[in-house]
Scaffold this motif. Structure first.
Motif, short mmCIF file in Angstrom:
data_model
loop_
_atom_site.label_atom_id
_atom_site.label_comp_id
_atom_site.label_asym_id
_atom_site.label_seq_id
_atom_site.Cartn_x
_atom_site.Cartn_y
_atom_site.Cartn_z
N UNK A 228 -34.07 -20.40 -1.03
CA UNK A 228 -35.47 -19.92 -0.44
C UNK A 228 -35.58 -18.69 -1.31
N UNK A 229 -36.94 -18.30 -1.38
CA UNK A 229 -37.32 -17.39 -2.02
C UNK A 229 -38.31 -16.60 -1.20
N UNK A 230 -38.23 -15.32 -0.76
CA UNK A 230 -39.10 -14.77 0.04
C UNK A 230 -39.85 -13.54 -0.73
N UNK A 231 -40.94 -13.17 -0.43
CA UNK A 231 -41.81 -12.21 -1.17
C UNK A 231 -42.54 -11.60 -0.24
N UNK A 232 -42.54 -10.36 0.09
CA UNK A 232 -43.46 -9.52 0.88
C UNK A 232 -44.51 -8.68 -0.04
N UNK A 233 -45.52 -9.58 -0.18
CA UNK A 233 -46.46 -8.89 -1.05
C UNK A 233 -47.13 -7.67 -1.11
N UNK A 234 -47.69 -7.45 0.26
CA UNK A 234 -48.16 -5.99 0.48
C UNK A 234 -47.29 -4.77 -0.09
N UNK A 235 -45.80 -5.00 0.41
CA UNK A 235 -44.76 -4.06 -0.54
C UNK A 235 -44.65 -4.12 -1.70
N UNK A 236 -44.75 -5.38 -2.24
CA UNK A 236 -44.63 -5.51 -3.74
C UNK A 236 -45.65 -4.80 -4.34
N UNK A 237 -46.85 -4.72 -3.95
CA UNK A 237 -48.25 -4.13 -4.33
C UNK A 237 -48.08 -2.64 -4.43
N UNK A 238 -47.64 -2.26 -3.36
CA UNK A 238 -47.39 -0.85 -3.07
C UNK A 238 -46.24 -0.11 -4.07
N UNK A 239 -45.19 -0.89 -4.19
CA UNK A 239 -44.24 -0.55 -5.26
C UNK A 239 -44.79 -0.55 -6.60
N UNK A 240 -45.44 -1.50 -6.97
CA UNK A 240 -46.05 -1.38 -8.23
C UNK A 240 -47.00 -0.32 -8.44
N UNK A 241 -47.87 0.18 -7.47
CA UNK A 241 -48.77 1.31 -7.59
C UNK A 241 -48.05 2.35 -7.61
N UNK A 242 -46.78 2.65 -6.75
CA UNK A 242 -46.04 3.86 -6.74
C UNK A 242 -45.60 3.99 -8.19
#
Length: 245
Positions: A228-242
């Motif tokens: 399985x692959x799990x991605x928490x998209x809101x956190x990914x987006x915040x990490x990219x913005x940071x």
């Protein structure tokens, strides 16, 4: 692929070779499935858990392909592998690992979260059949490949009844290391991450399995384990913005 609340998951379907072909994939209907390592921390925003390979069957298949090439090529490669690592692939490496692999990224946590140059954590988990043999295997390979530097900079830190080994060079911003625990070889980008994962495995700190995003994703998966692959998209987006900032 199915969309879950605040996350995306992909459930892997496998095809099994028929007849007398080598069994490259695990027979999950007979051998069962393995869920992700319990010690994956709650701060994890990306996790891929692979539970489908039969390493012995994969090795047999690779040997068959190698036999189609120039004679002696495989033997030369194995001899070079043994000379460089000090271990034999078929005898010392393959029997130690189960074929279950995990890779994940975590948000900065604890004191790291407030650091001006905080970096996400990276970890790898490998299922092992024998913890003592796994420790000896890593030590032997490290001594042969790293030489005196491996021994000189390797430090030990006891934590939660386990021993974490990590690179303690004061010039390094992070201190990568590994620990063998609960039939897992865990490699982490920093010793603090490894401590955090051991705590999560023992229930001392929240694990990814306890988060609402992961539990919501699990509702869409019919089996307890499996790849399985799990991605928490809101956190990914915040990490990219940071990172961009």
């Amino acid at each position: 692929a199915q969309r879950a609340q605040d996350g995306i998951e992909v459930e892997t379907m496998t095809l099994y070779p028929a007849g007398a072909a080598p069994q490259v994939f695990r027979r999950t209907e007979r051998e069962g499935t393995t869920p992700p390592f319990r010690g994956v921390p709650a701060e994890t925003f990306y996790l891929t858990h692979i539970d489908l390979l039969n390493l012995q069957g994969l090795w047999q298949l690779l040997r068959q392909f190698a036999a189609l090439g120039p004679p002696g090529t495989l033997e030369q490669w194995l001899a070079q592998f043994h000379a460089e690592t000090g271990v034999e692939l078929a005898r010392d490496v393959l029997p130690v690992f189960t074929g279950v692999i995990g890779v994940g990224f975590t948000s900065p946590f604890g004191a790291q979260a407030s650091h001006p140059v905080a970096l996400p954590g990276l970890f790898l988990t490998f299922g092992v059949t024998d913890e003592a043999r796994a420790r000896q295997l890593v030590q032997t390979v490290g001594d042969n490949i790293g030489g005196p530097l491996f021994t000189q900079f390797l430090e030990r830190r006891p934590h939660a009844g386990q021993e974490i080994l990590y690179v303690g060079n004061p010039l390094f911003f992070i201190k990568p290391g590994y620990v063998v625990s609960q039939h897992q070889l865990i490699v982490g980008s920093d010793v603090s991450l490894l401590q955090h994962m051991l705590d999560a495995a023992m229930g001392r700190t929240p694990a990814l399995a306890d988060t609402s995003a992961f539990q919501e994703m699990r509702k869409h998966i019919r089996i307890e384990g499996g790849s399985v692959t799990f991605v928490d998209m809101p956190t990914v987006i915040s990490q990219v913005k940071g990172g961009w900032t």
